[in-house]
Scaffold this motif. Sequence first.
Motif, PDB file in Angstrom:
ATOM      1  N   THR A   1       0.772  -1.190   0.022  1.00  9.65           N
ATOM      2  CA  THR A   1      -0.193  -0.103   0.085  1.00  9.65           C
ATOM      3  C   THR A   1       0.939   1.271   0.178  1.00  9.65           C
ATOM      4  OG1 THR A   1      -1.895  -1.131   1.333  1.00  9.65           O
ATOM      5  CG2 THR A   1      -1.784   1.263   1.335  1.00  9.65           C
ATOM      6  N   LEU A   2       0.786   2.178  -0.937  1.00 11.56           N
ATOM      7  CA  LEU A   2       1.571   3.353  -1.161  1.00 11.56           C
ATOM      8  C   LEU A   2       1.613   4.420   0.066  1.00 11.56           C
ATOM      9  CD1 LEU A   2       0.852   4.066  -4.784  1.00 11.56           C
ATOM     10  CD2 LEU A   2       2.850   2.818  -3.834  1.00 11.56           C
ATOM     11  N   GLU A   3       2.628   4.810   0.495  1.00  8.96           N
ATOM     12  CA  GLU A   3       2.917   5.791   1.705  1.00  8.96           C
ATOM     13  C   GLU A   3       3.522   7.057   1.068  1.00  8.96           C
ATOM     14  OE1 GLU A   3       4.828   3.746   5.099  1.00  8.96           O
ATOM     15  OE2 GLU A   3       3.698   2.130   4.733  1.00  8.96           O
ATOM     16  N   ALA A   4       3.309   8.225   1.570  1.00 11.85           N
ATOM     17  CA  ALA A   4       4.165   9.540   1.299  1.00 11.85           C
ATOM     18  C   ALA A   4       5.527   9.083   1.343  1.00 11.85           C
ATOM     19  CB  ALA A   4       3.738  10.456   2.167  1.00 11.85           C
ATOM     20  N   SER A   5       6.252   9.619   0.378  1.00 15.59           N
ATOM     21  CA  SER A   5       7.654   9.550   0.088  1.00 15.59           C
ATOM     22  C   SER A   5       8.138   8.316  -0.516  1.00 15.59           C
ATOM     23  CB  SER A   5       8.533   9.766   1.461  1.00 15.59           C
ATOM     24  OG  SER A   5       8.297  10.805   2.075  1.00 15.59           O
ATOM     25  N   MET A   6       7.306   7.373  -0.888  1.00 12.22           N
ATOM     26  CA  MET A   6       7.619   6.474  -1.874  1.00 12.22           C
ATOM     27  C   MET A   6       7.895   6.722  -3.169  1.00 12.22           C
ATOM     28  SD  MET A   6       5.152   2.987  -0.712  1.00 12.22           S
ATOM     29  CE  MET A   6       5.604   2.083   0.984  1.00 12.22           C
ATOM     30  N   VAL A   7       8.822   6.134  -3.902  1.00 11.15           N
ATOM     31  CA  VAL A   7       8.810   6.607  -5.193  1.00 11.15           C
ATOM     32  C   VAL A   7       8.567   5.343  -6.171  1.00 11.15           C
ATOM     33  CG1 VAL A   7      10.426   7.508  -7.158  1.00 11.15           C
ATOM     34  CG2 VAL A   7      10.295   8.358  -4.713  1.00 11.15           C
ATOM     35  N   VAL A   8       7.809   5.410  -6.944  1.00  9.37           N
ATOM     36  CA  VAL A   8       7.503   4.385  -7.999  1.00  9.37           C
ATOM     37  C   VAL A   8       7.705   4.521  -9.314  1.00  9.37           C
ATOM     38  CG1 VAL A   8       5.919   3.056  -6.135  1.00  9.37           C
ATOM     39  CG2 VAL A   8       5.129   4.814  -7.948  1.00  9.37           C
ATOM     40  N   THR A   9       7.673   3.493 -10.192  1.00 11.81           N
ATOM     41  CA  THR A   9       7.400   3.791 -11.450  1.00 11.81           C
ATOM     42  C   THR A   9       6.281   3.132 -12.193  1.00 11.81           C
ATOM     43  OG1 THR A   9       8.294   1.324 -12.230  1.00 11.81           O
ATOM     44  CG2 THR A   9       9.911   3.169 -12.103  1.00 11.81           C
ATOM     45  N   ILE A  10       5.515   3.977 -12.961  1.00  9.85           N
ATOM     46  CA  ILE A  10       4.203   3.562 -13.753  1.00  9.85           C
ATOM     47  C   ILE A  10       4.572   3.275 -15.039  1.00  9.85           C
ATOM     48  CG2 ILE A  10       1.813   4.119 -14.276  1.00  9.85           C
ATOM     49  CD1 ILE A  10       2.120   3.454 -11.443  1.00  9.85           C
ATOM     50  N   GLU A  11       4.508   1.855 -15.595  1.00  6.93           N
ATOM     51  CA  GLU A  11       5.004   1.584 -16.828  1.00  6.93           C
ATOM     52  C   GLU A  11       4.252   0.513 -17.544  1.00  6.93           C
ATOM     53  OE1 GLU A  11       8.824  -0.683 -16.898  1.00  6.93           O
ATOM     54  OE2 GLU A  11       8.857  -0.117 -14.543  1.00  6.93           O
ATOM     55  N   PRO A  12       3.031   0.871 -17.966  1.00  9.95           N
ATOM     56  CA  PRO A  12       2.290  -0.001 -18.738  1.00  9.95           C
ATOM     57  C   PRO A  12       2.777  -0.228 -19.924  1.00  9.95           C
ATOM     58  CG  PRO A  12       1.225   2.000 -18.866  1.00  9.95           C
ATOM     59  CD  PRO A  12       2.344   2.203 -17.739  1.00  9.95           C
ATOM     60  N   GLY A  13       2.594  -1.333 -20.589  1.00 11.79           N
ATOM     61  CA  GLY A  13       3.304  -1.736 -21.970  1.00 11.79           C
ATOM     62  C   GLY A  13       2.343  -2.471 -22.756  1.00 11.79           C
ATOM     63  N   LEU A  14       2.292  -2.426 -24.093  1.00 10.13           N
ATOM     64  CA  LEU A  14       1.388  -3.356 -25.163  1.00 10.13           C
ATOM     65  C   LEU A  14       2.405  -3.788 -26.144  1.00 10.13           C
ATOM     66  CD1 LEU A  14      -1.914  -2.031 -26.342  1.00 10.13           C
ATOM     67  CD2 LEU A  14      -0.577  -3.807 -27.581  1.00 10.13           C
ATOM     68  N   TYR A  15       2.655  -5.249 -26.088  1.00 12.97           N
ATOM     69  CA  TYR A  15       3.787  -5.893 -26.948  1.00 12.97           C
ATOM     70  C   TYR A  15       3.191  -6.708 -27.856  1.00 12.97           C
ATOM     71  CZ  TYR A  15       6.151  -3.906 -23.006  1.00 12.97           C
ATOM     72  OH  TYR A  15       6.689  -3.035 -21.928  1.00 12.97           O
ATOM     73  N   PHE A  16       3.813  -6.962 -29.196  1.00  9.62           N
ATOM     74  CA  PHE A  16       3.515  -7.898 -30.094  1.00  9.62           C
ATOM     75  C   PHE A  16       4.690  -9.067 -30.054  1.00  9.62           C
ATOM     76  CE2 PHE A  16       1.408  -4.307 -31.198  1.00  9.62           C
ATOM     77  CZ  PHE A  16       0.148  -4.649 -31.507  1.00  9.62           C
ATOM     78  N   ILE A  17       4.528  -9.776 -28.974  1.00  4.67           N
ATOM     79  CA  ILE A  17       5.676 -10.867 -28.858  1.00  4.67           C
ATOM     80  C   ILE A  17       5.151 -12.290 -29.206  1.00  4.67           C
ATOM     81  CG2 ILE A  17       7.066 -11.936 -27.324  1.00  4.67           C
ATOM     82  CD1 ILE A  17       6.621  -9.522 -25.355  1.00  4.67           C
ATOM     83  N   PRO A  18       5.630 -12.698 -30.435  1.00  6.01           N
ATOM     84  CA  PRO A  18       5.250 -13.933 -31.076  1.00  6.01           C
ATOM     85  C   PRO A  18       5.211 -15.039 -30.198  1.00  6.01           C
ATOM     86  CG  PRO A  18       6.614 -13.024 -32.624  1.00  6.01           C
ATOM     87  CD  PRO A  18       6.713 -12.103 -31.311  1.00  6.01           C
ATOM     88  N   SER A  19       5.905 -15.345 -29.190  1.00  2.00           N
ATOM     89  CA  SER A  19       5.928 -16.796 -28.375  1.00  2.00           C
ATOM     90  C   SER A  19       4.852 -16.458 -27.357  1.00  2.00           C
ATOM     91  CB  SER A  19       7.202 -16.629 -27.666  1.00  2.00           C
ATOM     92  OG  SER A  19       7.596 -15.645 -27.005  1.00  2.00           O
ATOM     93  N   LEU A  20       4.313 -15.159 -26.940  1.00  4.64           N
ATOM     94  CA  LEU A  20       3.259 -15.206 -26.123  1.00  4.64           C
ATOM     95  C   LEU A  20       1.831 -14.967 -26.886  1.00  4.64           C
ATOM     96  CD1 LEU A  20       4.573 -12.442 -23.772  1.00  4.64           C
ATOM     97  CD2 LEU A  20       4.786 -14.888 -23.233  1.00  4.64           C
TER      98      LEU A  20
END
Length: 224
Positions: free
Chosen positions: A157-176
């Motif tokens: 659960t997020l608390e003040a002063s935490m630093v996070v990344t927000i990095e959604p992706g959408l890929y075309f990966i043949p094996s998946l």
Amino acid sequence: EAPYHSIIGLNEHAGTLHYQYYDLKPPRRPRSLLIDAGVRYRGYCSDITRTTAGPDEPRFTALVHGLEKLQLRLCEMVSPGVDYVDIHRKAHLGIAALLSASGLVSGLPDEAVVEQGITRAFFPHGIGHFLGIQVHDVAGKPTPSPEDAPFLRLTRTLEASMVVTIEPGLYFIPSLLEPLLNGPEAQYLNRALIDELKSCGGIRIEDNVVVTASGARNLTRECE
Ligand SMILES: [Mn+2]
């Protein structure tokens, strides 16, 4: 001073998250460019990703814009008291909506697109991680990742002063994507469109966000 080796991916290489083999010649038709890079400043790391569509790629451009809108909405969720896993789950629902809006998936409500594992094939990693004196900073997982988010590195659960990344992706990966295209989910997938976009590789958009007492500051966008 770079805290990690930059990832620079052109075309289908934008869909590969880490590399062992490198092309030495530029592609004949540039369709996409993904750059994941950061710097270390006073001991602290940044970790930023941007994706740019090629000049003659209306469909891929629309996907990039759609994912960017979603990414900004997810950044706005960052606030003290918010469960980071909820941001990850919202990302899957948003990606389901984007897959439907772009015609890549049809005939299924967004919730079912997530439940059937279709979004997981396009977005196989977690929504982000702690950022600090390490790029993937420690102590993000006091409890194991939930079953629907096995690769999520942060379950707090997020608390003040935490630093996070927000990095959604959408890929075309043949094996998946192949298992879906050869399974019962194939009826919902637009194979022709997937084939057309495959050599664009994929999209990731990543910002660095610090939780404040009442919300968040997006450190990356402040610098644009
Ligand atoms: Mn990252």
